[in-house]
Design a protein around this motif. Structure first.
Motif, short mmCIF file in Angstrom:
data_model
loop_
_atom_site.label_atom_id
_atom_site.label_comp_id
_atom_site.label_asym_id
_atom_site.label_seq_id
_atom_site.Cartn_x
_atom_site.Cartn_y
_atom_site.Cartn_z
N THR A 254 0.84 -1.20 0.00
CA THR A 254 0.00 0.00 0.00
C THR A 254 0.87 1.25 0.00
N LEU A 255 0.60 2.16 -0.94
CA LEU A 255 1.36 3.40 -1.01
C LEU A 255 0.83 4.39 0.01
N GLY A 256 1.74 5.05 0.72
CA GLY A 256 1.37 6.06 1.68
C GLY A 256 1.36 7.44 1.04
N GLN A 257 1.37 8.47 1.89
CA GLN A 257 1.30 9.83 1.38
C GLN A 257 2.57 10.21 0.64
N VAL A 258 2.45 11.19 -0.23
CA VAL A 258 3.61 11.72 -0.94
C VAL A 258 4.40 12.60 0.02
N LEU A 259 5.64 12.26 0.25
CA LEU A 259 6.50 13.03 1.15
C LEU A 259 7.13 14.21 0.44
N GLU A 260 7.43 14.07 -0.83
CA GLU A 260 8.04 15.14 -1.62
C GLU A 260 7.49 15.05 -3.04
N PRO A 261 6.68 16.04 -3.47
CA PRO A 261 6.06 15.96 -4.80
C PRO A 261 7.00 16.32 -5.94
N ARG A 262 8.12 16.97 -5.62
CA ARG A 262 9.04 17.41 -6.68
C ARG A 262 10.46 17.01 -6.28
N ALA A 263 10.78 15.76 -6.52
CA ALA A 263 12.03 15.20 -6.04
C ALA A 263 13.16 15.39 -7.04
N SER A 264 14.36 15.50 -6.51
CA SER A 264 15.56 15.45 -7.34
C SER A 264 16.09 14.03 -7.31
N ALA A 265 17.23 13.80 -7.98
CA ALA A 265 17.78 12.44 -8.06
C ALA A 265 18.70 12.11 -6.89
N HIS A 266 18.69 12.91 -5.83
CA HIS A 266 19.50 12.59 -4.65
C HIS A 266 19.05 11.25 -4.08
N PRO A 267 19.97 10.36 -3.71
CA PRO A 267 19.57 9.05 -3.19
C PRO A 267 18.80 9.16 -1.87
N LEU A 268 17.84 8.27 -1.70
CA LEU A 268 17.06 8.21 -0.47
C LEU A 268 17.86 7.51 0.62
N GLN A 269 17.73 8.02 1.87
CA GLN A 269 18.42 7.36 2.99
C GLN A 269 17.72 7.70 4.29
N TRP A 270 17.39 6.68 5.07
CA TRP A 270 16.79 6.87 6.39
C TRP A 270 17.88 7.16 7.42
N SER A 271 17.52 7.95 8.43
CA SER A 271 18.41 8.12 9.58
C SER A 271 18.52 6.78 10.30
N PRO A 272 19.60 6.54 11.05
CA PRO A 272 19.76 5.24 11.71
C PRO A 272 18.59 4.85 12.61
N ASP A 273 17.91 5.84 13.25
CA ASP A 273 16.78 5.51 14.11
C ASP A 273 15.45 5.48 13.37
N GLY A 274 15.45 5.79 12.07
CA GLY A 274 14.24 5.71 11.26
C GLY A 274 13.28 6.87 11.42
N SER A 275 13.67 7.92 12.15
CA SER A 275 12.75 9.03 12.38
C SER A 275 12.79 10.07 11.27
N ARG A 276 13.84 10.08 10.46
CA ARG A 276 13.98 11.08 9.42
C ARG A 276 14.38 10.41 8.10
N LEU A 277 13.96 11.05 7.01
CA LEU A 277 14.31 10.58 5.67
C LEU A 277 15.06 11.68 4.93
N LEU A 278 16.13 11.30 4.28
CA LEU A 278 16.94 12.22 3.49
C LEU A 278 16.59 12.07 2.02
N TYR A 279 16.33 13.18 1.34
CA TYR A 279 16.06 13.15 -0.10
C TYR A 279 16.39 14.52 -0.69
N GLY A 280 16.16 14.68 -1.97
CA GLY A 280 16.41 15.96 -2.64
C GLY A 280 15.13 16.58 -3.14
N HIS A 281 15.03 17.89 -3.00
CA HIS A 281 13.90 18.66 -3.54
C HIS A 281 14.38 19.46 -4.73
N LEU A 282 13.75 19.25 -5.88
CA LEU A 282 14.13 19.94 -7.10
C LEU A 282 13.60 21.37 -7.07
N GLY A 283 14.49 22.33 -7.38
CA GLY A 283 14.10 23.73 -7.38
C GLY A 283 13.06 24.06 -8.43
#
Length: 666
Positions: A254-283
């Motif tokens: 099941t797909l959840g909500q869109v976290l970033e509608p305008r993403a860049s190609a920066h790789p996705l990565q979770w913080s070690p505790d899973g509370s934060r997600l790293l990504y890129g926002h395209l200008g």
């Protein structure tokens, strides 16, 4: 062949490769040839294990007969106390995408033949394989029917999530064989989807449905969800400009909500505790991106290094509160310590890098791809402000002559803006004797020249400098390396402020006694090719131009390129704003060109279509201007065939010798 015998033979061959370089080093260094530059390896994708002890990476070896480079995986001790060694593989195999699992295995993508027990006609050639951390015997861990392009193993080691292209069904295969293969544009029928395989039972299932293209994936630390970067289309334009970040439930799909509608190609990565997600926002205009930390529980977004006067390319978690970033400020790389809660930054080290490729550990030790003035890309380690090289896959370069690399800064005459760039001069050259000079523009415009090794099929500085030329490499407004606002200054101004910034740099070098104004040329590839064409339509300072895959009619390209969202970011709607497109297009001023022009273009270039070079060639012929055009069969925008890359370099060198009358060093 046993592993011991294999390594003994490899050591002997390595010594044999060193001998010519050592012999040359004792005598007069020789200028590198285009063939030698094309024979250099491509060292990439450094992956440091969790303990910071070992680094896995890839080495690409050029192949003949138009084949892409063969990729192999190597391992080296991060401490530098043990030499690098290659993972044993059959001769024709390519191994790539090495990744360390949490339990210490090394997993990778390979086209190795499957063991007889696993071989099946319906399985793809490319699968995920696994070896022990210090072993050489590999076993496949996927059985995908479509080629695998990326993967990640869950932190508990029980499942692998991978991206695989949909395999053609029987009807599609039959239609293609019968040449009954009409295609409806922008209606894809095959997608890259996420698949899950249980590594204990072997059970495999598709997690995402057809109709959704998945570009990247990242397991949450608890193994319950994956973050995905997805798009509705399958084109390169969708990859760069039209993707979004979502979460998917690993149990149900099941797909959840869109976290970033305008993403860049920066790789996705979770913080070690899973509370934060790293990504890129395209200008807004598609030429810059914000590296962003998203706090899942609150929705809070933090842009990392927002006020840093450089371009942050890549960040990776070191612990729950801090990340390490790598980007470029001016002409040098920069490692940044980044605060996840505030985005605040602190520069830690200034490496020479050709692009951002690194991984890091909680201890602070990182592995990255670095270069030197006279050293092509190798694996380096960073720890705080300490930088050290760990590999040497180019021993032959020690026996070559090397151009002298100098970092430059000057001020724009238009508005006082600080501009940076590089100058590469012949070995041993000293001020007092002006040199024949090539001004080489970079691609982009949102790109930048870097301090360090500049020798490849499209980076001509070392080749030309060792053959008697000065090469000036400017990073004018519109480039990366000086903040977002600087990069976006090229909007609606191609050939304006950027060209003046370049001319100001040429003025500085003329006054400094470097440039012989009677032997001055301009050239480049892609946007560098555009700038070369623009320069000879708007200035009489250049005696010749080399236009490599250059944009000539911006409006026409906007409607024919494979990335149609690229140019509207600079000039807006290509129909409503056609006058603006035309005003900045060299084709509208082709009648002004009075100097010889060399045009180089790949016949299969979808980024800057071949018609761009052809129209400039035809216009100059109608104008009676001396022009030569060379096309490269099968050539895309970015070449990989060895013979093509060698030919480009040789033609550039020969053309400049003819047009500028340079004397080759003896």
């Amino acid at each position: 062949m046993t592993p011991t015998l294999h390594r003994t033979l490899a050591a002997f061959l390595c010594l044999a490769a060193w001998l010519p370089a050592l012999a040359a080093a004792k005598g007069t260094p020789l200028a590198p040839t285009p063939a030698q530059i094309m024979a250099l390896h491509t060292v990439a994708d450094p992956q440091i294990d969790r303990d910071g002890a070992w680094i896995a990476y890839t080495v690409g070896t050029p192949q003949a007969e138009g084949k892409p480079p063969r990729s192999r995986i190597w391992r080296v001790a991060a401490s530098g106390k043990a030499p690098a060694h290659e993972l044993i593989a059959p001769d024709a195999v390519s191994d790539e995408h090495p990744r360390w699992s949490a339990d210490g295995h090394l997993d990778f993508i390979s086209n190795r033949p499957l063991p007889p027990a696993d071989a099946h006609p319906g399985l793809a050639d490319t699968q995920v394989w696994r070896i022990d951390a210090r072993g050489d015997t590999a076993t496949p861990i996927t059985r995908a029917s479509g080629a695998v392009s990326a993967f990640e193993v869950s932190r508990d080691g029980t499942r692998v999530a991978y991206l695989a292209a949909d395999a053609d069904d029987a009807a599609t295969v039959a239609a293609r064989a019968a040449k009954d293969d009409a295609t409806v544009v922008e209606r894809p029928t095959a997608f890259t989807r996420v698949w899950l395989r249980d590594l204990r039972s072997g059970d495999t299932r598709a997690l995402t449905a057809p109709g959704l293209q998945v570009h990247d994936l990242a397991w949450s630390p608890d193994g319950r969800t994956l973050a995905l970067r997805v798009s509705d289309g399958t084109t390169l334009n969708d990859y760069w400009y039209r993707s979004r970040v979502v979460r998917v439930d690993a149990a149900t799909g099941t797909l959840g909500q869109v976290l970033e509608p305008r993403a860049s190609a920066h790789p996705l990565q979770w913080s070690p505790d899973g509370s934060r997600l790293l990504y890129g926002h395209l200008g807004e205009h598609g030429m810059v991106a914000d590296v962003t930390v998203h706090e899942i529980a609150t929705g809070k977004r933090v842009v990392l290094g927002a006020d840093w006067k450089g371009t942050l390319w890549l960040a990776r978690w070191q612990d729950d509160r801090h990340l390490l970033g790598l980007g470029q400020r001016g002409v040098r790389g920069a490692f940044l310590r980044l605060d996840a809660a505030t985005g605040h930054w602190r520069e830690m080290a200034r490496p020479q890098i050709p692009y951002a490729a690194f991984t890091t550990t909680v201890s602070g030790r990182s592995a990255y791809i670095g270069i030197g003035d006279a050293q092509p890309a190798e694996v380096w380690v960073q720890n705080g402000d300490t930088l050290a090289v760990r590999t040497d896959h180019h021993p032959e370069v020690a026996g070559w002559a090397h151009g002298q690399v100098r970092e430059l800064a000057w001020t724009s005459s238009r508005d006082g803006l600080p501009i940076t760039g590089l100058l590469v001069t012949p070995p041993g050259w000293k001020r007092g004797t002006p040199l024949p000079t090539l001004v080489q523009g970079h691609g982009g415009p949102a790109w930048a020249w870097w301090s360090g090794w500049l020798g490849s099929w499209h980076d001509w500085a070392q080749l030309l400098a060792t053959h008697g030329y000065a090469v000036f490499l400017p990073n004018p407004r519109g480039s990366e390396g000086a903040g977002h606002a600087f990069t976006e200054m090229a909007r609606n101004d191609w050939g304006g402020g950027d060209f003046q910034d370049i001319l100001d740099g040429v003025d500085m070098l003329e006054k400094d006694g470097v440039v012989d104004p009677q032997r001055l040329a301009i050239g480049g590839w892609s946007y560098g090719g555009y700038m070369a064409a623009w320069a000879v339509t708007h200035s009489d300072r250049f005696k010749t131009a080399i236009v490599g895959a250059g944009v000539i009619d911006i409006g026409a390209m906007a409607l024919t390129t494979d990335t149609p969202d690229y140019l509207p970011g600079y000039f807006g709607d290509p129909l409503a704003n056609r006058a603006a497109y035309d005003a900045h297009s060299p084709i509208r001023y082709a009648d002004r060109v009075k100097v010889p022009v060399l045009i180089l273009h790949g016949e299969q270039d979808r980024r800057v279509p071949l018609s761009q070079g052809q129209m400039f060639h035809s216009a100059l012929r109608f104008n009676g201007t001396p022009v030569e055009m060379v096309t490269y069969p099968r050539g895309p925008h970015w070449f990989f065939e060895t013979a093509h890359g060698r030919d480009v370099q040789q033609r550039v060198l020969d053309w400049l010798d003819t047009q500028l009358g340079a004397e080759r060093p003896q």
